[in-house]
Design a protein around this motif. Sequence first.
Motif, PDB file in Angstrom:
ATOM      1  N   LEU A  20      30.624  51.716  17.463  1.00  0.00           N
ATOM      2  CA  LEU A  20      29.563  50.978  18.156  1.00  0.00           C
ATOM      3  C   LEU A  20      30.074  49.633  18.687  1.00  0.00           C
ATOM      4  CD1 LEU A  20      26.535  51.778  15.828  1.00  0.00           C
ATOM      5  CD2 LEU A  20      26.904  52.603  18.167  1.00  0.00           C
ATOM      6  N   ALA A  21      30.928  48.976  17.915  1.00  0.00           N
ATOM      7  CA  ALA A  21      31.517  47.715  18.390  1.00  0.00           C
ATOM      8  C   ALA A  21      32.371  47.962  19.635  1.00  0.00           C
ATOM      9  CB  ALA A  21      32.354  47.066  17.288  1.00  0.00           C
ATOM     10  N   GLY A  22      33.134  49.047  19.634  1.00  0.00           N
ATOM     11  CA  GLY A  22      33.939  49.383  20.815  1.00  0.00           C
ATOM     12  C   GLY A  22      33.070  49.674  22.030  1.00  0.00           C
ATOM     13  N   ILE A  23      31.974  50.387  21.821  1.00  0.00           N
ATOM     14  CA  ILE A  23      31.048  50.666  22.926  1.00  0.00           C
ATOM     15  C   ILE A  23      30.436  49.366  23.428  1.00  0.00           C
ATOM     16  CG2 ILE A  23      28.848  51.768  23.504  1.00  0.00           C
ATOM     17  CD1 ILE A  23      29.684  54.028  21.504  1.00  0.00           C
ATOM     18  N   ARG A  24      30.076  48.470  22.500  1.00  0.00           N
ATOM     19  CA  ARG A  24      29.518  47.165  22.888  1.00  0.00           C
ATOM     20  C   ARG A  24      30.518  46.376  23.725  1.00  0.00           C
ATOM     21  NH1 ARG A  24      30.733  42.469  20.684  1.00  0.00           N
ATOM     22  NH2 ARG A  24      31.473  43.358  18.740  1.00  0.00           N
ATOM     23  N   LEU A  25      31.753  46.346  23.293  1.00  0.00           N
ATOM     24  CA  LEU A  25      32.785  45.624  24.036  1.00  0.00           C
ATOM     25  C   LEU A  25      33.009  46.248  25.425  1.00  0.00           C
ATOM     26  CD1 LEU A  25      35.248  44.982  21.093  1.00  0.00           C
ATOM     27  CD2 LEU A  25      33.905  43.245  22.326  1.00  0.00           C
ATOM     28  N   ALA A  26      33.007  47.573  25.484  1.00  0.00           N
ATOM     29  CA  ALA A  26      33.195  48.255  26.767  1.00  0.00           C
ATOM     30  C   ALA A  26      32.047  47.932  27.729  1.00  0.00           C
ATOM     31  CB  ALA A  26      33.307  49.763  26.559  1.00  0.00           C
ATOM     32  N   LEU A  27      30.820  48.005  27.254  1.00  0.00           N
ATOM     33  CA  LEU A  27      29.680  47.678  28.124  1.00  0.00           C
ATOM     34  C   LEU A  27      29.685  46.203  28.505  1.00  0.00           C
ATOM     35  CD1 LEU A  27      26.655  49.731  26.776  1.00  0.00           C
ATOM     36  CD2 LEU A  27      27.672  49.820  29.039  1.00  0.00           C
ATOM     37  N   GLY A  28      30.061  45.343  27.562  1.00  0.00           N
ATOM     38  CA  GLY A  28      30.168  43.919  27.884  1.00  0.00           C
ATOM     39  C   GLY A  28      31.153  43.681  29.013  1.00  0.00           C
ATOM     40  N   TRP A  29      32.285  44.381  28.953  1.00  0.00           N
ATOM     41  CA  TRP A  29      33.287  44.237  30.017  1.00  0.00           C
ATOM     42  C   TRP A  29      32.753  44.773  31.346  1.00  0.00           C
ATOM     43  CZ3 TRP A  29      36.760  41.364  31.752  1.00  0.00           C
ATOM     44  CH2 TRP A  29      37.594  41.775  32.786  1.00  0.00           C
ATOM     45  N   ILE A  30      32.001  45.861  31.321  1.00  0.00           N
ATOM     46  CA  ILE A  30      31.428  46.400  32.564  1.00  0.00           C
ATOM     47  C   ILE A  30      30.542  45.350  33.232  1.00  0.00           C
ATOM     48  CG2 ILE A  30      29.734  48.075  33.464  1.00  0.00           C
ATOM     49  CD1 ILE A  30      30.953  50.118  31.485  1.00  0.00           C
ATOM     50  N   PHE A  31      29.664  44.711  32.463  1.00  0.00           N
ATOM     51  CA  PHE A  31      28.789  43.681  33.032  1.00  0.00           C
ATOM     52  C   PHE A  31      29.586  42.460  33.481  1.00  0.00           C
ATOM     53  CE2 PHE A  31      25.480  46.087  30.862  1.00  0.00           C
ATOM     54  CZ  PHE A  31      24.416  45.994  31.749  1.00  0.00           C
ATOM     55  N   LEU A  32      30.521  42.009  32.640  1.00  0.00           N
ATOM     56  CA  LEU A  32      31.294  40.819  33.007  1.00  0.00           C
ATOM     57  C   LEU A  32      32.183  41.093  34.218  1.00  0.00           C
ATOM     58  CD1 LEU A  32      31.951  37.889  32.398  1.00  0.00           C
ATOM     59  CD2 LEU A  32      33.751  38.682  30.848  1.00  0.00           C
ATOM     60  N   TRP A  33      32.802  42.265  34.286  1.00  0.00           N
ATOM     61  CA  TRP A  33      33.635  42.589  35.432  1.00  0.00           C
ATOM     62  C   TRP A  33      32.811  42.613  36.721  1.00  0.00           C
ATOM     63  CZ3 TRP A  33      38.204  42.271  37.299  1.00  0.00           C
ATOM     64  CH2 TRP A  33      38.484  42.879  38.527  1.00  0.00           C
ATOM     65  N   ALA A  34      31.619  43.185  36.667  1.00  0.00           N
ATOM     66  CA  ALA A  34      30.758  43.201  37.853  1.00  0.00           C
ATOM     67  C   ALA A  34      30.498  41.780  38.317  1.00  0.00           C
ATOM     68  CB  ALA A  34      29.446  43.931  37.549  1.00  0.00           C
ATOM     69  N   PHE A  35      30.235  40.880  37.375  1.00  0.00           N
ATOM     70  CA  PHE A  35      30.033  39.467  37.742  1.00  0.00           C
ATOM     71  C   PHE A  35      31.287  38.888  38.374  1.00  0.00           C
ATOM     72  CE2 PHE A  35      30.879  35.063  36.681  1.00  0.00           C
ATOM     73  CZ  PHE A  35      29.813  34.432  37.321  1.00  0.00           C
ATOM     74  N   LEU A  36      32.430  39.043  37.716  1.00  0.00           N
ATOM     75  CA  LEU A  36      33.682  38.439  38.199  1.00  0.00           C
ATOM     76  C   LEU A  36      34.065  38.970  39.577  1.00  0.00           C
ATOM     77  CD1 LEU A  36      35.738  38.506  34.884  1.00  0.00           C
ATOM     78  CD2 LEU A  36      34.756  36.484  36.014  1.00  0.00           C
ATOM     79  N   ASP A  37      33.955  40.276  39.774  1.00  0.00           N
ATOM     80  CA  ASP A  37      34.338  40.863  41.060  1.00  0.00           C
ATOM     81  C   ASP A  37      33.418  40.388  42.176  1.00  0.00           C
ATOM     82  OD1 ASP A  37      36.041  42.573  42.624  1.00  0.00           O
ATOM     83  OD2 ASP A  37      34.393  44.021  42.690  1.00  0.00           O
ATOM     84  N   LYS A  38      32.111  40.350  41.913  1.00  0.00           N
ATOM     85  CA  LYS A  38      31.170  39.912  42.940  1.00  0.00           C
ATOM     86  C   LYS A  38      31.280  38.399  43.189  1.00  0.00           C
ATOM     87  CE  LYS A  38      27.857  43.593  41.954  1.00  0.00           C
ATOM     88  NZ  LYS A  38      28.881  44.538  42.253  1.00  0.00           N
ATOM     89  N   ALA A  39      31.540  37.642  42.143  1.00  0.00           N
ATOM     90  CA  ALA A  39      31.630  36.189  42.282  1.00  0.00           C
ATOM     91  C   ALA A  39      32.890  35.757  43.022  1.00  0.00           C
ATOM     92  CB  ALA A  39      31.575  35.519  40.913  1.00  0.00           C
ATOM     93  N   PHE A  40      34.016  36.364  42.679  1.00  0.00           N
ATOM     94  CA  PHE A  40      35.294  35.888  43.195  1.00  0.00           C
ATOM     95  C   PHE A  40      35.992  36.855  44.143  1.00  0.00           C
ATOM     96  CE2 PHE A  40      34.605  33.933  39.002  1.00  0.00           C
ATOM     97  CZ  PHE A  40      34.457  32.621  39.421  1.00  0.00           C
ATOM     98  N   GLY A  41      35.411  38.009  44.373  1.00  0.00           N
ATOM     99  CA  GLY A  41      36.015  38.966  45.291  1.00  0.00           C
ATOM    100  C   GLY A  41      37.402  39.382  44.858  1.00  0.00           C
ATOM    101  N   LEU A  42      37.505  39.948  43.692  1.00  0.00           N
ATOM    102  CA  LEU A  42      38.799  40.327  43.138  1.00  0.00           C
ATOM    103  C   LEU A  42      39.368  41.589  43.763  1.00  0.00           C
ATOM    104  CD1 LEU A  42      38.072  39.406  39.431  1.00  0.00           C
ATOM    105  CD2 LEU A  42      39.175  38.027  41.204  1.00  0.00           C
ATOM    106  N   GLY A  43      38.649  42.141  44.730  1.00  0.00           N
ATOM    107  CA  GLY A  43      39.175  43.233  45.521  1.00  0.00           C
ATOM    108  C   GLY A  43      38.882  44.621  45.018  1.00  0.00           C
ATOM    109  N   HIS A  44      38.174  44.742  43.914  1.00  0.00           N
ATOM    110  CA  HIS A  44      37.858  46.096  43.442  1.00  0.00           C
ATOM    111  C   HIS A  44      36.719  46.666  44.276  1.00  0.00           C
ATOM    112  CE1 HIS A  44      36.437  49.365  40.850  1.00  0.00           C
ATOM    113  NE2 HIS A  44      37.715  49.477  40.562  1.00  0.00           N
ATOM    114  N   ASP A  45      35.555  46.092  44.175  1.00  0.00           N
ATOM    115  CA  ASP A  45      34.424  46.507  45.012  1.00  0.00           C
ATOM    116  C   ASP A  45      34.060  45.438  46.033  1.00  0.00           C
ATOM    117  OD1 ASP A  45      33.991  49.054  43.982  1.00  0.00           O
ATOM    118  OD2 ASP A  45      32.754  48.293  42.349  1.00  0.00           O
TER     119      ASP A  45
END
Length: 173
Positions: A20-45
């Motif tokens: 469950l901790a691993g799933i929590r960390l994975a989902l946390g990264w999904i949300f944080l990555w979406a923020f980082l990519d949209k905020a700074f245009g890291l080139g993924h999406d």
Amino acid sequence: MARAATGGDPRVNATVRYLLAGIRLALGWIFLWAFLDKAFGLGHDTTAAKSWVNGGSPTKGFLGSAATGPFAGFYHSIAGVALTDVLFMGALLAIGVALLLGVAMRLAAGAGALLTLMMWTVVLPPANNPFMDDHLVYAAVLVVLALSGAGDTLGLGTFWARIPLVRRTGWLK
């Protein structure tokens, strides 16, 4: 929760807690990555030119062009609005950080479930299924994480729960 599901076997309980901790960390990264990519245009999406810091709107494309179904008019009307962008980006950041740290799990799970349910309503009906898609699964998993105390393992949930304000207000746990 894990004890009832596993019959009290400590080895299984530890395995479930870490899973469950691993799933929590994975989902946390999904949300944080979406923020980082949209905020700074890291080139993924999001390209750098369309990033939020360079004046782009993180909601204009998805809500403005991808919205279909019964709520399309509503989502088209709020696409690219500054308040919508701030609320969306703030939610992505706060949910991602809370999940990664294992704090405010009830609040993060509630906000994350609401956000993913709203994202599900943007594209009704989903492309690959009459009603089910990953947004609904994420919402359910977020609730399970909050109810299972997933922030305590590999997270700061135990420390967070000792803060006097958090002890007095259960919804902050």
